[in-house]
Design a protein around this motif. Sequence first.
Motif, PDB file in Angstrom:
ATOM      1  N   ARG A  65      29.559  -0.304   2.211  1.00 25.58           N
ATOM      2  CA  ARG A  65      29.200  -0.572   0.812  1.00 25.58           C
ATOM      3  C   ARG A  65      27.667  -0.600   0.668  1.00 25.58           C
ATOM      4  N   ASN A  66      27.257  -0.607  -0.585  1.00 26.00           N
ATOM      5  CA  ASN A  66      25.827  -0.743  -0.926  1.00 26.00           C
ATOM      6  C   ASN A  66      25.016   0.342  -0.232  1.00 26.00           C
ATOM      7  N   LEU A  67      25.506   1.595  -0.341  1.00 26.63           N
ATOM      8  CA  LEU A  67      24.812   2.707   0.283  1.00 26.63           C
ATOM      9  C   LEU A  67      23.536   3.042  -0.509  1.00 26.63           C
ATOM     10  N   LYS A  68      22.474   3.304   0.226  1.00 28.58           N
ATOM     11  CA  LYS A  68      21.230   3.672  -0.441  1.00 28.58           C
ATOM     12  C   LYS A  68      20.331   4.369   0.568  1.00 28.58           C
ATOM     13  N   ILE A  69      19.480   5.221   0.035  1.00 25.25           N
ATOM     14  CA  ILE A  69      18.583   6.003   0.887  1.00 25.25           C
ATOM     15  C   ILE A  69      17.146   5.581   0.591  1.00 25.25           C
ATOM     16  N   THR A  70      16.371   5.468   1.660  1.00 20.00           N
ATOM     17  CA  THR A  70      14.985   5.016   1.508  1.00 20.00           C
ATOM     18  C   THR A  70      14.040   5.906   2.302  1.00 20.00           C
ATOM     19  N   ILE A  96      -3.130   3.951  -2.918  1.00 17.71           N
ATOM     20  CA  ILE A  96      -1.795   3.635  -2.416  1.00 17.71           C
ATOM     21  C   ILE A  96      -1.048   4.933  -2.148  1.00 17.71           C
ATOM     22  N   ASN A  97       0.073   4.831  -1.417  1.00 22.10           N
ATOM     23  CA  ASN A  97       0.982   5.958  -1.207  1.00 22.10           C
ATOM     24  C   ASN A  97       2.249   5.690  -1.996  1.00 22.10           C
ATOM     25  N   ILE A  98       2.655   6.653  -2.791  1.00 22.40           N
ATOM     26  CA  ILE A  98       3.877   6.523  -3.582  1.00 22.40           C
ATOM     27  C   ILE A  98       4.873   7.564  -3.099  1.00 22.40           C
ATOM     28  N   LYS A  99       6.067   7.097  -2.709  1.00 19.80           N
ATOM     29  CA  LYS A  99       7.111   7.980  -2.210  1.00 19.80           C
ATOM     30  C   LYS A  99       8.210   8.120  -3.248  1.00 19.80           C
ATOM     31  N   ALA A 100       8.948   9.198  -3.112  1.00 25.73           N
ATOM     32  CA  ALA A 100       9.990   9.483  -4.091  1.00 25.73           C
ATOM     33  C   ALA A 100      11.061   8.410  -4.042  1.00 25.73           C
ATOM     34  N   SER A 101      11.408   7.862  -5.154  1.00 26.15           N
ATOM     35  CA  SER A 101      12.470   6.882  -5.293  1.00 26.15           C
ATOM     36  C   SER A 101      12.973   6.953  -6.717  1.00 26.15           C
ATOM     37  N   ALA A 102      14.107   6.278  -6.928  1.00 28.71           N
ATOM     38  CA  ALA A 102      14.612   6.222  -8.291  1.00 28.71           C
ATOM     39  C   ALA A 102      14.634   4.794  -8.794  1.00 28.71           C
ATOM     40  N   TRP A 103      15.117   3.889  -7.958  1.00 28.70           N
ATOM     41  CA  TRP A 103      15.097   2.471  -8.308  1.00 28.70           C
ATOM     42  C   TRP A 103      14.617   1.694  -7.102  1.00 28.70           C
ATOM     43  N   SER A 104      13.911   0.641  -7.321  1.00 27.49           N
ATOM     44  CA  SER A 104      13.353  -0.193  -6.266  1.00 27.49           C
ATOM     45  C   SER A 104      12.640   0.702  -5.268  1.00 27.49           C
ATOM     46  N   LEU A 107       0.814  -1.206   0.000  1.00 29.30           N
ATOM     47  CA  LEU A 107       0.000   0.000   0.000  1.00 29.30           C
ATOM     48  C   LEU A 107       0.848   1.256   0.000  1.00 29.30           C
ATOM     49  N   SER A 108       2.128   1.110   0.408  1.00 30.12           N
ATOM     50  CA  SER A 108       3.057   2.236   0.388  1.00 30.12           C
ATOM     51  C   SER A 108       4.340   1.766  -0.278  1.00 30.12           C
ATOM     52  N   LEU A 109       4.767   2.481  -1.302  1.00 25.49           N
ATOM     53  CA  LEU A 109       5.955   2.063  -2.044  1.00 25.49           C
ATOM     54  C   LEU A 109       6.567   3.269  -2.725  1.00 25.49           C
ATOM     55  N   PHE A 160       3.790  -4.795 -11.997  1.00 25.08           N
ATOM     56  CA  PHE A 160       4.629  -3.860 -12.749  1.00 25.08           C
ATOM     57  C   PHE A 160       5.411  -3.018 -11.748  1.00 25.08           C
ATOM     58  N   ASN A 161       6.491  -2.419 -12.229  1.00 29.30           N
ATOM     59  CA  ASN A 161       7.268  -1.497 -11.413  1.00 29.30           C
ATOM     60  C   ASN A 161       6.802  -0.075 -11.693  1.00 29.30           C
ATOM     61  N   VAL A 162       6.581   0.672 -10.618  1.00 26.17           N
ATOM     62  CA  VAL A 162       6.070   2.036 -10.761  1.00 26.17           C
ATOM     63  C   VAL A 162       7.097   2.872 -11.520  1.00 26.17           C
ATOM     64  N   PRO A 163       6.725   3.408 -12.677  1.00 26.29           N
ATOM     65  CA  PRO A 163       7.695   4.172 -13.485  1.00 26.29           C
ATOM     66  C   PRO A 163       7.993   5.540 -12.872  1.00 26.29           C
TER      67      PRO A 163
END
Length: 575
Positions: free
Chosen positions: A562-567, A395-403, A313-315, A361-364
């Motif tokens: 390593r594998n730094l990412k922000i969510t 649904i709630n859509i939050k800012a992201s770039a990948w995944s 519901l949130s992605l 599907f992946n949210v474009p």
Amino acid sequence: MKKMKITYFNIFAICLMVMAVFSSCKDENETVAGNGMEITGFTPEQGYSSNEITITGKNFGTEENRAEVYFNETVATEFISYSDTEIKVRVPVGASTGRISVLKDGNYAFSEKDFTYLEGATLESISTNSSYIGDEITITGKNFFDVEPANVKVYFGDAVTTATSVSETEIKVNVPQDVNAGEVNISVEFVGYQTLTGLVFNVIANPQITGIAPVSGLAGNDVTITGQNFYGADEELSNIHVFFGEYEAVVKSVNSTQIKVQAPVSDSYISDGYIDIKKVTIKYDGREDLILGDGTTAIYKILLPKLTSVSPLSLGIGDELTITGENFYEPSKDNLNIHVFVADNEIDQKIITASTSEIKFNVPEDIATGENIEVYVRFDTPISGKSYTTDKQQINIKASAWSKYLFINDCYTFTTSSGGLNINEYSVANESNNNSYRIWNVTSVDGLNTQPEGYDPSNAKNFAIWDFKVGEYIVFKLDISSQENYWLEFEGTSPNQVNVSVSCGTDGSNFGSNLDTVSIFSVTGSNGYKTYNSKVLSLGILQSGLNYVKVEFSNAGGGCIRNLKITNTEPDSAE
């Protein structure tokens, strides 16, 4: 010399001539007969073909060995009754004015007077050889009498009805309701004038519905209605209307035993995901309706697509969204019959994975972010130009770039001491060969660096930072589209007590106090360089727009993150 052929008619003609000679010697009301057979009179003295004539006399014999009766030269074919003293017979078609004669076993008798034959009506044909009860047919002929339709009785076997219209050459009449199906003789009675016979007609039994198959199916799918004596043909489909309850189906074909239709599609959303049909009605233009079902028990179920859930519901942008449901249509090639909408923007059908119960599907990236974003699906049904739209889920859509992550893809490096702060694009495959994927190797305090030729660091999505020393740090620039809480996730390892801290600012050089600190110590010894644990640092609320995140190492001791990412989705607790 050619011999003359002797026929019965020749003999009869000779008898007539002989009789003519002797008759002049007799009473004017009598005729001569070898066996005493004579005609004493007949009534009426004139008439049309099929009129009943009563001939009186004597020595006519019995029914079993009855005589032939002639009207002038035309033999009668329809006897009503026969006795030794009276014959009742109908005037034959094609008769002419002249005397009535009776011929039996070589004996004969003639009427003294002529019977006057009236040129009446004749029947020729029917507009159709077969039809249904209640249908209008046209009987054609000649010299029909100028009478009111009510005075024209038309007999279909034993069933009788009156004409609807009469002209000199046509009679229009409806097949009566009480006639039995099958072949019947048609006769027409002009009351007080003439009765005509000689036509044969086939009455088709009234149509009826006997069943429907299948008993459920998606809206637009094929349904076969079976029965008997259905009206119409394929070239007359526009005259046939089939209703499932209040919904009109699309008629595809019809013959005497089957009507094939496409189950109707509701114009509005049905929350149950189905419609119970309790009555099927076949309507014909100008005919009586045919009905299957009593209106109380369902005889067919129209299935309609229904969404049961969307998950999660949130992605974030790039995250996979799963829509589950019931009665989804089978996907066509390239999913062209499936239209998924997020915030009223249609998702590219090529990135959809679909089945009859699930769409993924992946949210474009071009989808707007925010809360209570509506998701729904429109299906093209098998009926041309007809679609069905599901209800809307939020649904709630939050800012992201990948995944679900906003991966850091713009990196600025700073260092407070000389040395080798190596920044690599991280992957498991590159873990043992970091030099090949090195982005920056910081060698001076002012941030001057070198990088592999032809490599674009903005494409990097995962980072690995090696060989850090006390006080060294790295700054990432983020473009945030929505104001909310964010977290920094990474994996870290060190054989020493090394802390990693995070702070934020709105430019690349001014930062506030540390927001969060975490130790990356794993184990002592050489394994401390390869035993990674998941770590999380809270960034707090970041404002929309450009933000800079500073990751700093509190003390020397070596190691790697390593594998730094922000969510923007709060991670599970780290080790």
